[in-house]
Motif scaffolding. Structure first.
Motif, PDB file in Angstrom:
ATOM      1  N   GLN A  82       6.155 -12.659   4.246  1.00 25.31           N
ATOM      2  CA  GLN A  82       6.572 -13.123   2.916  1.00 25.31           C
ATOM      3  C   GLN A  82       7.806 -12.391   2.407  1.00 25.31           C
ATOM      4  O   GLN A  82       8.598 -12.966   1.648  1.00 25.31           O
ATOM      5  CB  GLN A  82       5.393 -12.974   1.945  1.00 25.31           C
ATOM      6  N   LEU A  83       7.994 -11.132   2.814  1.00 22.39           N
ATOM      7  CA  LEU A  83       9.194 -10.388   2.415  1.00 22.39           C
ATOM      8  C   LEU A  83      10.354 -10.608   3.379  1.00 22.39           C
ATOM      9  O   LEU A  83      11.493 -10.271   3.054  1.00 22.39           O
ATOM     10  CB  LEU A  83       8.890  -8.884   2.347  1.00 22.39           C
ATOM     11  N   GLY A  84      10.070 -11.124   4.581  1.00 24.92           N
ATOM     12  CA  GLY A  84      11.118 -11.279   5.586  1.00 24.92           C
ATOM     13  C   GLY A  84      11.509  -9.948   6.202  1.00 24.92           C
ATOM     14  O   GLY A  84      12.673  -9.705   6.504  1.00 24.92           O
ATOM     15  N   VAL A  85      10.512  -9.072   6.407  1.00 26.54           N
ATOM     16  CA  VAL A  85      10.733  -7.727   6.936  1.00 26.54           C
ATOM     17  C   VAL A  85       9.975  -7.582   8.253  1.00 26.54           C
ATOM     18  O   VAL A  85       8.829  -8.031   8.347  1.00 26.54           O
ATOM     19  CB  VAL A  85      10.240  -6.662   5.937  1.00 26.54           C
ATOM     20  N   PRO A  86      10.571  -6.985   9.290  1.00 26.82           N
ATOM     21  CA  PRO A  86       9.818  -6.759  10.531  1.00 26.82           C
ATOM     22  C   PRO A  86       8.539  -5.980  10.268  1.00 26.82           C
ATOM     23  O   PRO A  86       8.538  -4.980   9.549  1.00 26.82           O
ATOM     24  CB  PRO A  86      10.795  -5.953  11.390  1.00 26.82           C
ATOM     25  N   ARG A  87       7.468  -6.434  10.861  1.00 22.88           N
ATOM     26  CA  ARG A  87       6.139  -5.869  10.611  1.00 22.88           C
ATOM     27  C   ARG A  87       6.062  -4.372  10.880  1.00 22.88           C
ATOM     28  O   ARG A  87       5.329  -3.637  10.190  1.00 22.88           O
ATOM     29  CB  ARG A  87       5.126  -6.622  11.486  1.00 22.88           C
ATOM     30  N   LYS A  88       6.796  -3.882  11.859  1.00 27.03           N
ATOM     31  CA  LYS A  88       6.685  -2.476  12.247  1.00 27.03           C
ATOM     32  C   LYS A  88       7.147  -1.521  11.153  1.00 27.03           C
ATOM     33  O   LYS A  88       6.898  -0.314  11.239  1.00 27.03           O
ATOM     34  CB  LYS A  88       7.463  -2.205  13.529  1.00 27.03           C
ATOM     35  N   TYR A  89       7.806  -2.027  10.121  1.00 29.55           N
ATOM     36  CA  TYR A  89       8.307  -1.165   9.056  1.00 29.55           C
ATOM     37  C   TYR A  89       7.359  -1.074   7.860  1.00 29.55           C
ATOM     38  O   TYR A  89       7.703  -0.458   6.856  1.00 29.55           O
ATOM     39  CB  TYR A  89       9.687  -1.640   8.585  1.00 29.55           C
ATOM     40  N   LEU A  90       6.183  -1.668   7.955  1.00 31.02           N
ATOM     41  CA  LEU A  90       5.221  -1.618   6.859  1.00 31.02           C
ATOM     42  C   LEU A  90       4.009  -0.775   7.252  1.00 31.02           C
ATOM     43  O   LEU A  90       3.516  -0.879   8.379  1.00 31.02           O
ATOM     44  CB  LEU A  90       4.726  -3.021   6.489  1.00 31.02           C
ATOM     45  N   ILE A  91       3.551   0.069   6.336  1.00 33.52           N
ATOM     46  CA  ILE A  91       2.333   0.842   6.557  1.00 33.52           C
ATOM     47  C   ILE A  91       1.491   0.840   5.288  1.00 33.52           C
ATOM     48  O   ILE A  91       1.989   0.541   4.196  1.00 33.52           O
ATOM     49  CB  ILE A  91       2.610   2.297   6.998  1.00 33.52           C
ATOM     50  N   CYS A  92       0.205   1.168   5.441  1.00 34.10           N
ATOM     51  CA  CYS A  92      -0.694   1.353   4.304  1.00 34.10           C
ATOM     52  C   CYS A  92      -1.006   2.834   4.132  1.00 34.10           C
ATOM     53  O   CYS A  92      -1.289   3.529   5.120  1.00 34.10           O
ATOM     54  CB  CYS A  92      -1.992   0.584   4.507  1.00 34.10           C
ATOM     55  N   GLU A  93      -0.954   3.302   2.902  1.00 33.10           N
ATOM     56  CA  GLU A  93      -1.258   4.692   2.574  1.00 33.10           C
ATOM     57  C   GLU A  93      -2.312   4.713   1.466  1.00 33.10           C
ATOM     58  O   GLU A  93      -2.435   3.751   0.708  1.00 33.10           O
ATOM     59  CB  GLU A  93      -0.002   5.415   2.062  1.00 33.10           C
ATOM     60  N   VAL A  94      -3.040   5.804   1.373  1.00 30.06           N
ATOM     61  CA  VAL A  94      -4.003   5.978   0.286  1.00 30.06           C
ATOM     62  C   VAL A  94      -3.787   7.337  -0.368  1.00 30.06           C
ATOM     63  O   VAL A  94      -3.578   8.343   0.321  1.00 30.06           O
ATOM     64  CB  VAL A  94      -5.459   5.862   0.781  1.00 30.06           C
ATOM     65  N   PHE A  95      -3.814   7.354  -1.704  1.00 30.41           N
ATOM     66  CA  PHE A  95      -3.835   8.572  -2.501  1.00 30.41           C
ATOM     67  C   PHE A  95      -5.168   8.594  -3.242  1.00 30.41           C
ATOM     68  O   PHE A  95      -5.504   7.627  -3.941  1.00 30.41           O
ATOM     69  CB  PHE A  95      -2.695   8.589  -3.522  1.00 30.41           C
ATOM     70  N   CYS A  96      -5.935   9.663  -3.084  1.00 29.96           N
ATOM     71  CA  CYS A  96      -7.192   9.763  -3.827  1.00 29.96           C
ATOM     72  C   CYS A  96      -7.296  11.140  -4.474  1.00 29.96           C
ATOM     73  O   CYS A  96      -6.791  12.138  -3.939  1.00 29.96           O
ATOM     74  CB  CYS A  96      -8.397   9.469  -2.943  1.00 29.96           C
ATOM     75  N   SER A  97      -7.953  11.194  -5.628  1.00 29.29           N
ATOM     76  CA  SER A  97      -8.055  12.450  -6.372  1.00 29.29           C
ATOM     77  C   SER A  97      -9.229  12.375  -7.329  1.00 29.29           C
ATOM     78  O   SER A  97      -9.763  11.298  -7.606  1.00 29.29           O
ATOM     79  CB  SER A  97      -6.755  12.733  -7.143  1.00 29.29           C
TER      80      SER A  97
END
Length: 311
Positions: free
Chosen positions: A111-126
């Motif tokens: 949907q963004l038109g960006v190669p998949r390898k440049y996307l990651i998921c991160e989590v911040f928890c506190s």
């Protein structure tokens, strides 16, 4: 199973409105959404508890405090005592462990038109009161708060544009000193500008913060935040990848570049070889217009007209 995608992240905005408006330069805030919390709770139950997520996490966890302290521990169980002491725990590459998040990135990349390898998921928890000190990132972030409340203070970074690493505010040590070479003005600010934006988001709230924006956060209560981070590509990255793929089939370009550092004789020979290869490349592409060469390079790198999940 619900199909999570860019529409889920930017709602109630439409994908078309977001891509034609804020993306990729301006922040976008969606303060809260019970529907979005419910969608992620159903699709990604692994994110319903920081304690459960960390207890089963086998990879490294980064630890951060509002004063700028940063360290890491080898796994989630080692991070639990720090979570209870008020540190923010940061986990990367969740898509490698949670298939539905990999699917989310597949959809967002298309949907963004960006190669998949440049996307990651991160989590911040506190837990309790925590946060992250003022800095600016080199990537675009969709920060979805699943639980708790978080105050964001943010302003445009006019000191360094298009940084290639995180920039730390004030005189605290930088992760990459070369970033200061890109600065148009120094010193870097110690605090946010008087006209900085200030917003508090709660469960289901989403903050899209583009590259090059100063920000600091203050988390209140038990917070869990999922980030979809877009880490490229830069045009120089595309050019490097394209040249590599275009020249790799040529046996001469694959030869070792011996002599580029050495005495005058060996260096002259190496420069002559390099000049010959460059000259041959220029001759082979001399008939191309700039647009034709750009098309050849992008296609050589495998970036076709349509982005697919495997791109």
């Amino acid at each position: 199973m619900l199909d999570l995608d860019l529409a889920t992240l930017v709602a109630p905005h439409t994908i078309e409105g977001f891509l034609g408006g804020e993306w990729p330069r301006d922040p976008y805030i969606s303060v809260e959404s019970e529907e979005r919390v419910a969608a992620f709770a159903e699709a990604v139950p692994e994110l319903n508890s920081a304690e459960a997520l960390l207890s089963g996490w086998q990879d490294r966890v980064s630890l951060m405090s509002p004063k700028g302290f940063r360290a890491s521990v080898p796994d989630g169980r080692s991070a639990l005592p720090f979570l209870h002491q008020g540190f923010t725990c940061y986990l990367r590459n969740l898509e490698n462990h949670i298939p539905v998040l990999s699917s989310l990135l597949d959809n967002v990349a298309v949907q963004l038109g960006v190669p998949r390898k440049y996307l990651i998921c991160e989590v911040f928890c506190s837990e309790g009161e925590s946060g992250v000190a003022m800095h600016s990132d080199y990537d675009h972030n969709f920060a979805l708060l699943l639980r708790g409340a978080k105050r964001w203070t943010y302003s445009r970074n006019t000191h360094i544009r298009h940084a290639t690493n995180t920039i730390i505010g004030g005189d605290r040590p930088q992760r990459d000193l070369r970033q200061l070479e890109f600065a148009t003005s120094l010193p870097l600010p110690h605090k946010q500008a008087d006209d900085a934006y200030d917003v508090t988001v709660r469960g289901g709230g989403m903050v899209f913060l583009p590259r090059d924006w100063w920000h600091q956060t203050q988390a209140i209560g038990e917070c869990m935040q999922l980030n979809v981070a877009v880490k490229g590509p830069m045009w120089l990255t595309v050019f490097q990848e394209s040249l590599t793929e275009m020249l790799l089939p040529d046996v001469e370009w694959r030869d070792m570049a011996y002599g580029i550092v050495g005495d005058d004789t060996s260096r002259e020979a190496a420069l002559a070889t390099f000049a010959e290869l460059i000259g041959r490349f220029r001759k082979e592409t001399s008939g191309d217009s700039d647009l034709e060469l750009a098309t050849r390079l992008i296609e050589a790198a495998g970036y076709g007209r349509e982005v697919t999940p495997d791109a």
